[in-house]
Design a protein around this motif. Structure first.
Motif, PDB file in Angstrom:
ATOM      1  N   MET A  85     100.864  63.727  60.448  1.00  0.00           N
ATOM      2  CA  MET A  85     100.468  62.596  61.305  1.00  0.00           C
ATOM      3  C   MET A  85      99.146  61.997  60.836  1.00  0.00           C
ATOM      4  O   MET A  85      98.962  60.773  60.904  1.00  0.00           O
ATOM      5  CB  MET A  85     100.389  63.042  62.766  1.00  0.00           C
ATOM      6  CG  MET A  85     101.758  63.325  63.336  1.00  0.00           C
ATOM      7  SD  MET A  85     101.893  63.328  65.118  1.00  0.00           S
ATOM      8  CE  MET A  85     100.828  64.618  65.597  1.00  0.00           C
ATOM      9  N   LEU A  89      98.645  58.066  59.691  1.00  0.00           N
ATOM     10  CA  LEU A  89      97.621  57.141  60.179  1.00  0.00           C
ATOM     11  C   LEU A  89      96.760  56.613  59.035  1.00  0.00           C
ATOM     12  O   LEU A  89      96.375  55.440  59.033  1.00  0.00           O
ATOM     13  CB  LEU A  89      96.767  57.820  61.238  1.00  0.00           C
ATOM     14  CG  LEU A  89      97.498  58.145  62.542  1.00  0.00           C
ATOM     15  CD1 LEU A  89      96.598  58.926  63.478  1.00  0.00           C
ATOM     16  CD2 LEU A  89      98.010  56.887  63.207  1.00  0.00           C
ATOM     17  N   TRP A  92      98.196  53.571  56.920  1.00  0.00           N
ATOM     18  CA  TRP A  92      98.019  52.201  57.417  1.00  0.00           C
ATOM     19  C   TRP A  92      96.970  51.467  56.581  1.00  0.00           C
ATOM     20  O   TRP A  92      97.115  50.281  56.290  1.00  0.00           O
ATOM     21  CB  TRP A  92      97.605  52.237  58.889  1.00  0.00           C
ATOM     22  CG  TRP A  92      97.381  50.878  59.468  1.00  0.00           C
ATOM     23  CD1 TRP A  92      96.193  50.257  59.648  1.00  0.00           C
ATOM     24  CD2 TRP A  92      98.374  49.969  59.924  1.00  0.00           C
ATOM     25  NE1 TRP A  92      96.376  49.023  60.193  1.00  0.00           N
ATOM     26  CE2 TRP A  92      97.716  48.815  60.384  1.00  0.00           C
ATOM     27  CE3 TRP A  92      99.767  50.011  59.999  1.00  0.00           C
ATOM     28  CZ2 TRP A  92      98.384  47.717  60.898  1.00  0.00           C
ATOM     29  CZ3 TRP A  92     100.428  48.927  60.518  1.00  0.00           C
ATOM     30  CH2 TRP A  92      99.748  47.805  60.966  1.00  0.00           C
ATOM     31  N   LEU A 104     104.838  54.591  58.133  1.00  0.00           N
ATOM     32  CA  LEU A 104     103.944  55.026  59.206  1.00  0.00           C
ATOM     33  C   LEU A 104     104.740  55.614  60.363  1.00  0.00           C
ATOM     34  O   LEU A 104     104.445  56.715  60.843  1.00  0.00           O
ATOM     35  CB  LEU A 104     103.097  53.852  59.677  1.00  0.00           C
ATOM     36  CG  LEU A 104     102.246  54.067  60.918  1.00  0.00           C
ATOM     37  CD1 LEU A 104     101.051  54.932  60.587  1.00  0.00           C
ATOM     38  CD2 LEU A 104     101.791  52.746  61.486  1.00  0.00           C
ATOM     39  N   LEU A 108     104.893  59.537  61.615  1.00  0.00           N
ATOM     40  CA  LEU A 108     104.501  59.938  62.968  1.00  0.00           C
ATOM     41  C   LEU A 108     105.607  60.705  63.671  1.00  0.00           C
ATOM     42  O   LEU A 108     105.353  61.698  64.366  1.00  0.00           O
ATOM     43  CB  LEU A 108     104.094  58.714  63.785  1.00  0.00           C
ATOM     44  CG  LEU A 108     102.759  58.076  63.409  1.00  0.00           C
ATOM     45  CD1 LEU A 108     102.537  56.814  64.241  1.00  0.00           C
ATOM     46  CD2 LEU A 108     101.620  59.042  63.600  1.00  0.00           C
TER      47      LEU A 108
END
Length: 123
Positions: A85, A89, A92, A104, A108
């Motif tokens: 995760m 992030l 991005w 992305l 996640l």
């Protein structure tokens, strides 16, 4: 007296197979591929160029290493899920908006699957 060191006669307990997080590993690999492939595709409605350099490649390699770690050491799935995760992030900013958002989101979801995974009960 019969000496039987380490030899079991009769019923053998079957070895329990380790449950591996195959779904999370597959989503992690899909996220890595999305970061590398989608921004290079000629999509007619999107005018975003791939910010090629070493960062998207490193992001994909980190995801691939996390997927291998998930399959090799499933007992560390929670910490690996947090790392997945975190990579999602970071993608991005490092890999064209996380592979146009697809990588992305896949990262996640894969990380959430790992974090919410319960270890198998001992038999």
């Amino acid at each position: 007296m019969l000496l039987t060191t380490g030899v079991r006669l009769g019923k053998e307990r079957p070895r329990r197979a380790v449950a591996r997080p195959w779904g999370a590993a597959a989503l992690t690999v899909a996220a890595a591929l999305a970061v590398l492939v989608l921004p290079m595709a000629a999509l007619p409605l999107i005018a975003v160029q791939q910010t090629w350099g070493v960062l998207p490649v490193l992001t994909s390699l980190a995801w691939a290493a996390a997927a291998v770690r998930l399959l090799r050491r499933p007992e560390t799935a929670r910490t690996t899920g947090l790392a997945i995760m975190g990579i999602a992030l970071a993608s991005w900013f490092t890999a064209t908006f996380g592979g146009l958002g697809v990588g992305l989101l896949l990262g996640l979801v894969a990380g959430a699957l790992c974090v919410s995974r319960r270890p198998a009960p001992p038999s």
